[in-house]
Design a protein around this motif. Structure first.
Motif, PDB file in Angstrom:
ATOM      1  N   LYS A  14       0.813  -1.195   0.000  1.00 25.40           N
ATOM      2  CA  LYS A  14       0.000   0.000   0.000  1.00 25.40           C
ATOM      3  C   LYS A  14       0.855   1.255   0.000  1.00 25.40           C
ATOM      4  O   LYS A  14       0.341   2.344   0.043  1.00 25.40           O
ATOM      5  N   MET A  15       2.196   1.075   0.002  1.00 27.56           N
ATOM      6  CA  MET A  15       3.044   2.249   0.006  1.00 27.56           C
ATOM      7  C   MET A  15       3.035   2.908  -1.376  1.00 27.56           C
ATOM      8  O   MET A  15       3.092   4.097  -1.508  1.00 27.56           O
ATOM      9  N   ARG A  16       2.999   2.097  -2.443  1.00 29.52           N
ATOM     10  CA  ARG A  16       2.769   2.621  -3.779  1.00 29.52           C
ATOM     11  C   ARG A  16       1.398   2.097  -4.193  1.00 29.52           C
ATOM     12  O   ARG A  16       0.894   1.133  -3.639  1.00 29.52           O
ATOM     13  N   SER A  17       0.817   2.703  -5.181  1.00 30.16           N
ATOM     14  CA  SER A  17      -0.482   2.199  -5.628  1.00 30.16           C
ATOM     15  C   SER A  17      -0.307   0.810  -6.199  1.00 30.16           C
ATOM     16  O   SER A  17       0.747   0.463  -6.715  1.00 30.16           O
ATOM     17  N   GLY A  18      -1.362  -0.006  -6.108  1.00 27.80           N
ATOM     18  CA  GLY A  18      -1.289  -1.376  -6.595  1.00 27.80           C
ATOM     19  C   GLY A  18      -0.894  -1.432  -8.057  1.00 27.80           C
ATOM     20  O   GLY A  18      -0.101  -2.270  -8.482  1.00 27.80           O
ATOM     21  N   THR A  19      -1.434  -0.523  -8.876  1.00 25.49           N
ATOM     22  CA  THR A  19      -1.132  -0.519 -10.307  1.00 25.49           C
ATOM     23  C   THR A  19       0.331  -0.198 -10.560  1.00 25.49           C
ATOM     24  O   THR A  19       1.008  -0.856 -11.361  1.00 25.49           O
ATOM     25  N   GLN A  20       0.857   0.825  -9.860  1.00 29.20           N
ATOM     26  CA  GLN A  20       2.260   1.206 -10.018  1.00 29.20           C
ATOM     27  C   GLN A  20       3.179   0.060  -9.621  1.00 29.20           C
ATOM     28  O   GLN A  20       4.125  -0.270 -10.334  1.00 29.20           O
ATOM     29  N   ASN A  21       2.901  -0.529  -8.471  1.00 30.23           N
ATOM     30  CA  ASN A  21       3.750  -1.583  -7.951  1.00 30.23           C
ATOM     31  C   ASN A  21       3.708  -2.822  -8.836  1.00 30.23           C
ATOM     32  O   ASN A  21       4.723  -3.416  -9.155  1.00 30.23           O
ATOM     33  N   GLU A  22       2.515  -3.209  -9.243  1.00 29.98           N
ATOM     34  CA  GLU A  22       2.362  -4.390 -10.090  1.00 29.98           C
ATOM     35  C   GLU A  22       3.097  -4.190 -11.403  1.00 29.98           C
ATOM     36  O   GLU A  22       3.784  -5.088 -11.887  1.00 29.98           O
ATOM     37  N   ALA A  23       2.973  -3.018 -11.985  1.00 32.89           N
ATOM     38  CA  ALA A  23       3.627  -2.734 -13.258  1.00 32.89           C
ATOM     39  C   ALA A  23       5.148  -2.807 -13.123  1.00 32.89           C
ATOM     40  O   ALA A  23       5.838  -3.355 -13.993  1.00 32.89           O
ATOM     41  N   ALA A  24       5.681  -2.250 -12.018  1.00 26.19           N
ATOM     42  CA  ALA A  24       7.139  -2.243 -11.817  1.00 26.19           C
ATOM     43  C   ALA A  24       7.682  -3.658 -11.640  1.00 26.19           C
ATOM     44  O   ALA A  24       8.722  -4.007 -12.210  1.00 26.19           O
ATOM     45  N   LEU A  25       6.970  -4.481 -10.877  1.00 26.00           N
ATOM     46  CA  LEU A  25       7.445  -5.837 -10.631  1.00 26.00           C
ATOM     47  C   LEU A  25       7.290  -6.724 -11.868  1.00 26.00           C
ATOM     48  O   LEU A  25       8.156  -7.551 -12.170  1.00 26.00           O
ATOM     49  N   LEU A  26       6.184  -6.563 -12.578  1.00 22.52           N
ATOM     50  CA  LEU A  26       6.002  -7.334 -13.817  1.00 22.52           C
ATOM     51  C   LEU A  26       7.050  -6.956 -14.855  1.00 22.52           C
ATOM     52  O   LEU A  26       7.541  -7.815 -15.598  1.00 22.52           O
ATOM     53  N   ALA A  27       7.412  -5.673 -14.888  1.00 22.74           N
ATOM     54  CA  ALA A  27       8.461  -5.229 -15.813  1.00 22.74           C
ATOM     55  C   ALA A  27       9.798  -5.866 -15.448  1.00 22.74           C
ATOM     56  O   ALA A  27      10.576  -6.262 -16.328  1.00 22.74           O
ATOM     57  N   LEU A  28      10.073  -5.977 -14.151  1.00 20.20           N
ATOM     58  CA  LEU A  28      11.310  -6.618 -13.698  1.00 20.20           C
ATOM     59  C   LEU A  28      11.340  -8.087 -14.098  1.00 20.20           C
ATOM     60  O   LEU A  28      12.359  -8.587 -14.599  1.00 20.20           O
ATOM     61  N   MET A  29      10.224  -8.780 -13.906  1.00 23.42           N
ATOM     62  CA  MET A  29      10.169 -10.203 -14.259  1.00 23.42           C
ATOM     63  C   MET A  29      10.288 -10.406 -15.768  1.00 23.42           C
ATOM     64  O   MET A  29      10.936 -11.348 -16.228  1.00 23.42           O
ATOM     65  N   GLU A  30       9.678  -9.517 -16.523  1.00 23.03           N
ATOM     66  CA  GLU A  30       9.764  -9.624 -17.977  1.00 23.03           C
ATOM     67  C   GLU A  30      11.186  -9.377 -18.463  1.00 23.03           C
ATOM     68  O   GLU A  30      11.683 -10.074 -19.357  1.00 23.03           O
ATOM     69  N   LYS A  31      11.858  -8.441 -17.841  1.00 25.06           N
ATOM     70  CA  LYS A  31      13.224  -8.110 -18.240  1.00 25.06           C
ATOM     71  C   LYS A  31      14.208  -9.216 -17.888  1.00 25.06           C
ATOM     72  O   LYS A  31      15.106  -9.537 -18.675  1.00 25.06           O
ATOM     73  N   THR A  32      14.053  -9.825 -16.705  1.00 27.31           N
ATOM     74  CA  THR A  32      15.020 -10.808 -16.218  1.00 27.31           C
ATOM     75  C   THR A  32      14.641 -12.246 -16.542  1.00 27.31           C
ATOM     76  O   THR A  32      15.506 -13.125 -16.570  1.00 27.31           O
ATOM     77  N   GLY A  33      13.333 -12.514 -16.730  1.00 30.26           N
ATOM     78  CA  GLY A  33      12.889 -13.882 -16.950  1.00 30.26           C
ATOM     79  C   GLY A  33      12.702 -14.670 -15.670  1.00 30.26           C
ATOM     80  O   GLY A  33      12.388 -15.866 -15.708  1.00 30.26           O
ATOM     81  N   TYR A  34      12.890 -14.022 -14.536  1.00 26.43           N
ATOM     82  CA  TYR A  34      12.734 -14.684 -13.236  1.00 26.43           C
ATOM     83  C   TYR A  34      11.247 -14.781 -12.890  1.00 26.43           C
ATOM     84  O   TYR A  34      10.442 -13.919 -13.258  1.00 26.43           O
ATOM     85  N   SER A  35      10.889 -15.808 -12.124  1.00 25.80           N
ATOM     86  CA  SER A  35       9.536 -15.933 -11.601  1.00 25.80           C
ATOM     87  C   SER A  35       9.470 -15.301 -10.217  1.00 25.80           C
ATOM     88  O   SER A  35      10.506 -15.021  -9.600  1.00 25.80           O
TER      89      SER A  35
END
Length: 501
Positions: A14-35
């Motif tokens: 809840k420190m960042r909005s759910g949309t902002q946080n989800e987007a940042a983490l999904l971008a990280l996973m897409e970039k690295t290929g990590y689950s």
């Protein structure tokens, strides 16, 4: 997998909005290929990484990260820790609220990468004014079992522990210092994994479990100090265990000189163990293979290479407290400023060192002072009614320790010498009459100081550290409940002690 990753990302906070946080983490996973998976109060990034084949990395590849800002997540943290090497797994501890819990575990694919992370990221300024701590993380697989009947042999203890717990690999039992036919009243039990050790501790810890009719004492064993291979390749000191108390340093030196005369530089003996210093490493290694298992005055000795211990970091680890967020066993942070710049545009705070002793810097002193207003009520108290955390000096810690164990106060005797330039150098000899015997009547450091205060502090520090090595014998002298005050935190015996650099 995508839905699982999305759920983990969306559960962040809840420190960042759910949309902002989800987007940042999904971008990280897409970039690295990590689950990414969130379970049991932690979020796992990787473990294994994409394309990984074979078993997980060995022990020593994981670091603990503390003092993480609560609103910082993997999209900011992972790029920082990738600077040290390839990440096998990043585990961020999470609160139900969605904030992180302020700490994480980062496992690299190689030990060298973990060591580099400690070197470049400990005390790193992750955000303006926010410094993280990074140190080695150890999956402790060893339990300390106390109050064992002294007549029990290793095989009996091993068989009994296998009956009551699962995953037992080995039992380490040390002979009594004065009677080699008996044990010291405690043992170390090695398990196949940290989980097996934790489950065994959970079963044995309530305090009502008995072995052979005795209520046993159970705790985590202090992990052995990890020393890098490069340092160990320079060691030319042997650690010799299981000596008779009556065996002298001259006898030990003579025995080790038998296989090759004149190779031993000096011997330092403490109760039933000793450190044998050689002039050359190759002679130390050769002597270790020849002398291990030999008998000296009726005692079968164990000989290994001694592990170096930095005095300053060991002192801070003992008295600044162990950092233990959960069931992981960690080596404490070292606050010593190293020569590498770890912050972004801001120098690390310097501490004052006098004669090798740590003194608080100005900011540390300021944090310890409060305004004294007129009319504040003062209450007279005894120093000994305080907690050990109220003391910063070794002299006070030693006095407090003796008082809490009903020992007579330590006695300090000052000695002096002069160096080649005529400068007076000082050293204190410390005597604790309550525990003095023929083999260890006093404690005296092997370093000299230029000031009385520095010499006294060093002598007290030296005494406290060596009392820790003697604790295993002291423990066996008393029935439970264990009377040595705060020893379980500061002085529980290591599987073997190191020698000072």
């Amino acid at each position: 997998m995508y839905e699982e990753n999305k759920a983990a990302a969306n559960g962040c906070g809840k420190m960042r909005s759910g949309t902002q946080n989800e987007a940042a983490l999904l971008a990280l996973m897409e970039k690295t290929g990590y689950s990414m998976v969130q379970e049991n109060g932690q979020r796992k990034f990787g473990g294994p990484p994409p394309g990984w084949e074979g078993p997980p990395p060995p022990r020593g590849c994981e670091v603990f990260v503390g003092k993480i800002p609560r609103d910082m997540y993997e999209d900011e943290l992972v790029p920082v820790f990738e600077r040290a090497g390839k990440i096998y797994e990043f585990r961020l501890m999470m609160e139900f609220s969605g904030e992180n819990r302020g700490y994480a575990f980062v496992m690299y694919t190689a030990k060298e990468e973990a060591q580099l992370a400690i070197k470049i990221l400990n005390n790193y300024e992750i955000r303006p004014g926010k410094f993280i701590g990074v140190c080695v993380s150890l999956d402790n697989c060893r339990l300390f079992i106390g109050a064992i009947p002294k007549e029990k042999k290793k095989e009996e203890i091993l068989n009994e522990m296998k009956k009551v717990t699962e995953g037992v690999v080995d039992v380490i039992v040390y002979p009594n210092a004065t009677d080699k036919t008996k044990n010291r009243g405690f043992a170390f039990v090695e398990y196949e994994s940290h989980r097996a050790a934790a489950m065994a501790r959970r079963r044995l810890i309530p305090g009502t479990f008995q072995l052979w009719g005795h209520t046993i004492q159970v705790d985590w064993a202090d992990p052995e100090k990890e020393v890098d291979e490069e340092t160990m390749q320079r060691v030319k000191v042997l650690y010799v265990r299981n000596l008779m108390i009556s065996t002298t340093e001259d006898t030990i030196k003579a025995e080790f000189n038998k296989f090759k005369p004149g190779v031993v530089e000096r011997v330092k003996k403490l109760r039933d163990y000793a450190f044998v210093h050689f002039f050359r490493r190759e002679d130390a290694v050769a002597a270790m293979s020849v002398m291990n298992g030999k008998c000296i005055e009726g005692a079968s000795i164990e000989v290994t290479l001694a592990k170096p211990v930095n005095k300053e970091s060991a002192w801070k680890q003992h008295f600044n407290g162990q950092l233990s967020p959960g069931s992981e066993n960690l080596l404490g942070f070292s606050n010593k400023v190293d020569r590498h710049q770890k912050s972004l545009g801001k120098p690390a705070r310097l501490s004052v060192h006098l004669n090798g002793q740590h003194s608080p810097g100005l900011s540390e002193v300021e944090r310890c002072t409060y305004p004294f207003f007129a009319g504040i009520k003062l209450t007279p108290i005894s120093v000994y009614s305080l907690k050990s955390s109220h003391f910063s000096s070794a002299v006070m810690h030693l006095d407090y320790f003796c008082n809490k164990n009903n020992w007579t106060p330590p006695e300090y005797y000052l000695y002096s010498t002069t160096n080649r330039n005529g400068k007076i150098l000082l050293v204190f000899k410390v005597l604790i009459p309550s525990i003095a015997d023929g083999s260890q009547s006093y404690f005296m450091p092997d370093k000299l100081c230029t000031t009385v205060e520095g010499a006294k502090e060093l002598a007290a520090q030296f005494t406290l550290l060596h009392l820790g090595n003697m604790l295993s014998e002291i423990k066996s002298l008393f029935p439970l409940p264990f009377p040595l005050f705060f020893c379980s935190q500061l002085y529980r015996p290591y599987s073997y002690p190191g020698y000072p650099l």
